[in-house]
Scaffold this motif. Structure first.
Motif: not given
Ligand code: NZQ
Ligand code: ZN
Length: 395
Positions: A199, A203, A272, A287, A291
């Motif tokens: 994650d 980002h 996302h 999550h 991804l």
């Protein structure tokens, strides 16, 4: 470089033993009665909750506990928090946990300060007024979502069928203060550590490979962050109580999502937008796991529109030698290297590893594109046909 506004107002208090400062810091921020919000019990087991309560009590603050947030925080539970916060007249919410607890706290704050259902904002892409800020603080326990400094609040509406996961993006939801002690992440499981690493990388990458923009400085900051996380991730997976590695991941979690690496770049976050419907329809999918399957496939699908950037990424972050005659080979080698890294840290890279089968694709695509009416903005618009092609690359 695109025009930008940069404002990351969260006060970060970082390092060993910072829990002892919680009470005095919150008092300085005007807190008198605190809603202490937490998840499924890890903070009780580790003793962190006791430390938090002690610090609040020593500073003369009263508090009410509200635990039980599930991963992918649910609207029905947020409604209970709003009712409790109103009944108990709390004036501060302290989230003790990870992204799910923080996002639940943010949504409760939105409900308390506006008097509206937070879903009203999430479902319409609107947000509270500038002055409608409910004070939220964070004691972080997992390095992942970056919600401790972000302007985003991701919640799942479990009161409709199918469930929908959607975010409120607004400066009003940035936490006022974040207490970051890497020791509080020593107990995070290998799998959740892996999800967090992915994650954090995402980002950063969602701001890096966006198309039609250049900002050399932001990209080099992003590359440094990615390389640091790559190495610290390996150490943290092998040695969960390695302080330096956990500290690197924790600070990277915040920096990857407080917009630092996005300055001068366009914000789209297509992967996302592909992932959130997956973990909305399958609550058991983390999550980060979603991804790690979708990003490499998306990258492979769109790289032809931005070969120089994907080749640069491969060369500078994944140590792939630059093939100047065939940069597309370098770009692809970088995506393959990233997949190998995800596998090394125990993360899935195939749809089947998430438990997803092709017969479910239509339902996920329907949710992702709102019945085919709203393509995901990326290098090109990703409608049902393109998303199906991305899924095929992830099989
Ligand atoms: O509930 P507990 O018992 O605390 O267990 C949690 C949970 O099961 C456990 N955990 C956390 N800290 C621990 C620990 N276990 C042992 N020791 C510790 N110190 O880890 C599990 C996962 O926690 P969660 O909070 O769900 O993880 P994460 O921080 O990855 O948050 C994920 C959520 O954040 C959203 C995701 O969509 C997902 O709903 N995101 C929020 C963002 C934002 N607001 O800016 C951005 C992200 O892109 C993301 O969408
Ligand atoms: Zn994320």
């Amino acid at each position: 470089m695109q025009n930008f506004t940069y404002c990351a107002p969260t006060k970060v208090i970082f390092g060993r033993g910072v829990e002892s400062q919680i009470g005095t810091e919150l008092r300085e921020l005007g807190a008198t009665r605190v809603l202490v919000h937490f998840g499924g019990g890890s903070v009780k087991k580790t003793g962190l909750l006791d430390k938090v309560i002690t610090s609040l009590t020593e500073a003369g603050l009263s508090y009410v506990e509200f635990g039980g947030v599930e991963p992918n925080p649910k609207l029905s539970f947020i409604h209970k928090g709003i009712e409790l916060g109103r009944a108990e007249k709390v004036d501060f919410i302290l989230a003790v946990g990870g992204g799910s607890v923080i996002d639940s706290a943010k949504a409760i704050g939105v409900g308390l300060v506006t008097g509206n259902d937070p879903w009203q904002y999430a479902s319409t892409g609107t947000h509270p007024e500038r002055n409608e800020v409910f004070p939220v603080g964070v004691v972080l326990t997992i390095s992942a979502a970056g919600s401790e400094m972000s302007n985003s609040d991701v919640i799942t509406n479990d009161l409709i069928t199918p469930w929908v996961k959607q975010g409120i993006t607004s400066e009003t939801v940035r936490p006022l203060v974040a207490f970051l002690n890497p020791e509080n992440t020593f107990t995070v499981s290998k799998f959740q550590t892996g999800c967090g690493i992915v994650d954090i990388m995402m980002h950063t990458l969602e701001r890096y490979v966006t198309g039609q923009d250049e900002c050399d400085l932001s990209e080099r900051i992003a590359e440094a962050l990615l390389v640091s996380v790559r190495e610290a991730g390996r150490v943290a997976i092998a040695h969960p109580d390695n302080y330096e590695a956990r500290a690197t991941l924790m600070w990277a979690s915040s920096l990857s999502h407080n917009d630092l690496t996005g300055c001068g770049k366009i914000r789209k976050f297509p992967v996302h937008k592909l992932e959130h419907p997956v973990s909305a329809l399958h609550d058991s999918i983390s999550h980060g796991a979603g991804l790690s399957v979708l990003f490499p496939a998306w990258a492979q699908f769109v790289m032809k529109y931005d070969i120089p950037k994907f080749a640069q990424l491969a060369n500078r972050v994944w140590d792939c030698p630059m093939d100047f005659d065939h940069p597309e080979r370098t770009a692809l080698a970088g995506i393959e290297a990233m997949k190998r890294y995800f596998t090394e840290i125990g993360m899935p890279t195939h749809m089947s590893e998430l438990g997803l089968t092709p017969d479910e694709y239509d339902a996920i695509i329907d949710l992702t594109t709102k019945g085919g009416t709203r393509p995901v903005k990326s290098y090109i618009d990703l409608g049902p046909e393109e998303i199906r092609a991305i899924y095929a690359l992830a099989e």
